[in-house]
Design an enzyme around this catalytic site. Sequence first.
Site, PDB file in Angstrom:
ATOM      1  N   ARG A 230       0.855  -1.189   0.000  1.00 43.00           N
ATOM      2  CA  ARG A 230       0.000   0.000   0.000  1.00 43.00           C
ATOM      3  C   ARG A 230       0.889   1.236   0.000  1.00 43.00           C
ATOM      4  O   ARG A 230       1.971   1.239   0.603  1.00 43.00           O
ATOM      5  CB  ARG A 230      -0.869   0.052   1.259  1.00 43.00           C
ATOM      6  CG  ARG A 230      -2.119  -0.792   1.202  1.00 43.00           C
ATOM      7  CD  ARG A 230      -3.179  -0.197   0.269  1.00 43.00           C
ATOM      8  NE  ARG A 230      -4.385  -0.991   0.234  1.00 43.00           N
ATOM      9  CZ  ARG A 230      -4.603  -2.026  -0.586  1.00 43.00           C
ATOM     10  NH1 ARG A 230      -3.679  -2.381  -1.459  1.00 43.00           N
ATOM     11  NH2 ARG A 230      -5.743  -2.677  -0.562  1.00 43.00           N
ATOM     12  N   HIS A 278      -0.998   0.729  -9.563  1.00 40.13           N
ATOM     13  CA  HIS A 278      -1.691  -0.122  -8.577  1.00 40.13           C
ATOM     14  C   HIS A 278      -2.387  -1.296  -9.295  1.00 40.13           C
ATOM     15  O   HIS A 278      -3.563  -1.569  -9.046  1.00 40.13           O
ATOM     16  CB  HIS A 278      -2.720   0.697  -7.767  1.00 40.13           C
ATOM     17  CG  HIS A 278      -3.124   0.020  -6.475  1.00 40.13           C
ATOM     18  ND1 HIS A 278      -3.371   0.702  -5.308  1.00 40.13           N
ATOM     19  CD2 HIS A 278      -3.334  -1.292  -6.184  1.00 40.13           C
ATOM     20  CE1 HIS A 278      -3.724  -0.152  -4.353  1.00 40.13           C
ATOM     21  NE2 HIS A 278      -3.709  -1.375  -4.869  1.00 40.13           N
TER      22      HIS A 278
HETATM   23  P1  NAP Z   1      -1.718 -11.325   4.827  1.00 31.74           P
HETATM   24  O1  NAP Z   1      -1.870 -12.733   4.378  1.00 31.74           O
HETATM   25  O2  NAP Z   1      -2.635 -10.804   5.892  1.00 31.74           O
HETATM   26  O3  NAP Z   1      -0.203 -11.133   5.280  1.00 31.74           O
HETATM   27  C1  NAP Z   1       0.256  -9.977   5.897  1.00 31.74           C
HETATM   28  C2  NAP Z   1       1.672 -10.196   6.374  1.00 31.74           C
HETATM   29  O4  NAP Z   1       2.156  -8.969   6.924  1.00 31.74           O
HETATM   30  C3  NAP Z   1       1.765 -11.255   7.494  1.00 31.74           C
HETATM   31  O5  NAP Z   1       2.928 -12.020   7.330  1.00 31.74           O
HETATM   32  C4  NAP Z   1       1.887 -10.393   8.757  1.00 31.74           C
HETATM   33  O6  NAP Z   1       2.587 -11.016   9.816  1.00 31.74           O
HETATM   34  C5  NAP Z   1       2.688  -9.224   8.224  1.00 31.74           C
HETATM   35  N1  NAP Z   1       2.514  -8.062   9.102  1.00 31.74           N
HETATM   36  C6  NAP Z   1       1.389  -7.383   9.390  1.00 31.74           C
HETATM   37  N2  NAP Z   1       1.639  -6.394  10.261  1.00 31.74           N
HETATM   38  C7  NAP Z   1       2.957  -6.453  10.531  1.00 31.74           C
HETATM   39  C8  NAP Z   1       3.815  -5.718  11.368  1.00 31.74           C
HETATM   40  N3  NAP Z   1       3.368  -4.699  12.149  1.00 31.74           N
HETATM   41  N4  NAP Z   1       5.123  -6.057  11.405  1.00 31.74           N
HETATM   42  C9  NAP Z   1       5.592  -7.083  10.664  1.00 31.74           C
HETATM   43  N5  NAP Z   1       4.826  -7.839   9.840  1.00 31.74           N
HETATM   44  C10 NAP Z   1       3.522  -7.512   9.786  1.00 31.74           C
HETATM   45  O7  NAP Z   1      -1.875 -10.321   3.603  1.00 31.74           O
HETATM   46  P2  NAP Z   1      -1.625 -10.633   2.046  1.00 31.74           P
HETATM   47  O8  NAP Z   1      -2.797 -11.314   1.476  1.00 31.74           O
HETATM   48  O9  NAP Z   1      -0.298 -11.257   1.899  1.00 31.74           O
HETATM   49  O10 NAP Z   1      -1.617  -9.140   1.440  1.00 31.74           O
HETATM   50  C11 NAP Z   1      -0.697  -8.170   1.906  1.00 31.74           C
HETATM   51  C12 NAP Z   1      -1.090  -6.794   1.381  1.00 31.74           C
HETATM   52  O11 NAP Z   1      -0.839  -6.708  -0.013  1.00 31.74           O
HETATM   53  C13 NAP Z   1      -2.570  -6.441   1.493  1.00 31.74           C
HETATM   54  O12 NAP Z   1      -2.906  -6.017   2.796  1.00 31.74           O
HETATM   55  C14 NAP Z   1      -2.699  -5.317   0.482  1.00 31.74           C
HETATM   56  O13 NAP Z   1      -2.474  -4.070   1.093  1.00 31.74           O
HETATM   57  C15 NAP Z   1      -1.584  -5.600  -0.519  1.00 31.74           C
HETATM   58  N6  NAP Z   1      -2.095  -5.933  -1.862  1.00 31.74           N
HETATM   59  C16 NAP Z   1      -1.755  -5.141  -2.911  1.00 31.74           C
HETATM   60  C17 NAP Z   1      -2.190  -5.465  -4.185  1.00 31.74           C
HETATM   61  C18 NAP Z   1      -1.768  -4.648  -5.378  1.00 31.74           C
HETATM   62  O14 NAP Z   1      -2.309  -4.854  -6.474  1.00 31.74           O
HETATM   63  N7  NAP Z   1      -0.811  -3.775  -5.263  1.00 31.74           N
HETATM   64  C19 NAP Z   1      -2.976  -6.591  -4.385  1.00 31.74           C
HETATM   65  C20 NAP Z   1      -3.314  -7.360  -3.296  1.00 31.74           C
HETATM   66  C21 NAP Z   1      -2.867  -7.040  -2.018  1.00 31.74           C
HETATM   67  P3  NAP Z   1       1.907 -12.218  10.660  1.00 31.74           P
HETATM   68  O15 NAP Z   1       1.667 -13.328   9.670  1.00 31.74           O
HETATM   69  O16 NAP Z   1       2.930 -12.569  11.661  1.00 31.74           O
HETATM   70  O17 NAP Z   1       0.633 -11.694  11.216  1.00 31.74           O
HETATM   71  C1  GLV Z   2      -5.405  -4.454  -4.059  1.00 28.45           C
HETATM   72  O1  GLV Z   2      -4.734  -3.517  -3.833  1.00 28.45           O
HETATM   73  C2  GLV Z   2      -5.869  -5.359  -3.065  1.00 28.45           C
HETATM   74  O2  GLV Z   2      -5.774  -5.054  -1.870  1.00 28.45           O
HETATM   75  O3  GLV Z   2      -6.353  -6.452  -3.450  1.00 28.45           O
END
Ligand code: NAP
Ligand code: GLV
Length: 315
Positions: A230, A278
């Site tokens: 983000r 994005h």
């Molecule tokens: P997720 O499965 O919830 O994983 C989040 C990771 O971040 C977990 O490993 C978590 O640690 C870690 N984390 C959270 N807070 C933290 C902190 N304070 N310090 C250290 N580590 C921390 O999420 P995801 O599905 O992988 O997605 C991640 C993010 O990608 C989304 O929230 C979104 O903002 C972004 N995204 C962007 C796009 C795009 O097109 N650019 C698309 C999809 C998603 P723990 O496992 O230990 O809790």
């Molecule tokens: C895109 O940014 C998502 O959070 O899926």
Amino acid sequence: MALLIACSSRAEQFAAEIRALEPGLNLRIEPNVGQAADIEAALVWQPPPGLLARLPGLRLIVSVGAGVDGLLADPTLPKVPLVRFVDPDLTGRMAEYITLQVLYHQRRMSEFRDLQTQRVWRYLPEPAASDVRVGLMGLGVLGRAAADALRPFGYRLRGWSRTPKTVEGVVSFCGPEGLDAFLAETDILAVLLPLTQETRGLVNRGLLGRLSRHGRSPLLPGPALINAGRGGLQVDRDIVAALQSGELYAASLDVFETEPLPAASPLWQHPRVVVTPHNAAESAPAAIARYALRQWRAYNSGAALDHVVDRTRGY
Ligand code: NAP
Ligand code: GLV
């Protein structure tokens, strides 16, 4: 019962896919909400703030995004289950994006692009993947998928998360106490964190200055940053300053503090910055429709919902 689609983009595409899968469903597309009391489920991306609070029968919110920071920023968001989008379509696209950008920086593509603009034919030595350390900030669904995609190339993988993780081939660091050691072992930093109170502004000048400068990859001209999490995780002006000072050599940015990225941002023109709008993982409408209906059916049959957001953690 009705399902409301409240999405700032692609709402008609989601509706078409949902109608194809379940033609009998009473579907409403914001702003044509109709009788608010009929609506029991909402599929949302950037809905107007306060809208969901005006739906007295709402029982389930499905986020089109994997990240839910925007939804949680609305203090009126009803306290019904909120599920985020987690699907192989999104995960695969993100793994592709991170792999593409890691390869781009490992293979010194920003320099080759620059030489091309000058019509200069010059050899540059490039490190082997096995000499490059890739640090994944966030080892959740997407961070682990990125690790799986990068592993076959032989990169030396590191990961940082809130809690300790065991991921094949990844040296795991966690918490604020593990951050310095993680950064010191990172040549290419790929950020896949959610935006929360703890992570806002984390990718700032101080953090970028702690990236490895003396690693195993002497052939890389300097550290590179990839952010596909983000925009609020980073401080745009600090990235520009770090690029100017040489603390950071190059960057691939899919997200920005302000989106769309303002025309005046120096990031647009920087020769060693890749800007994408994005779209690192913009999922297919069919996948989103399938997921929303699956969650809605699970809810109605009393089955457990997948990927319910923990509102206390903020992700
Ligand atoms: P997720 O499965 O919830 O994983 C989040 C990771 O971040 C977990 O490993 C978590 O640690 C870690 N984390 C959270 N807070 C933290 C902190 N304070 N310090 C250290 N580590 C921390 O999420 P995801 O599905 O992988 O997605 C991640 C993010 O990608 C989304 O929230 C979104 O903002 C972004 N995204 C962007 C796009 C795009 O097109 N650019 C698309 C999809 C998603 P723990 O496992 O230990 O809790
Ligand atoms: C895109 O940014 C998502 O959070 O899926």
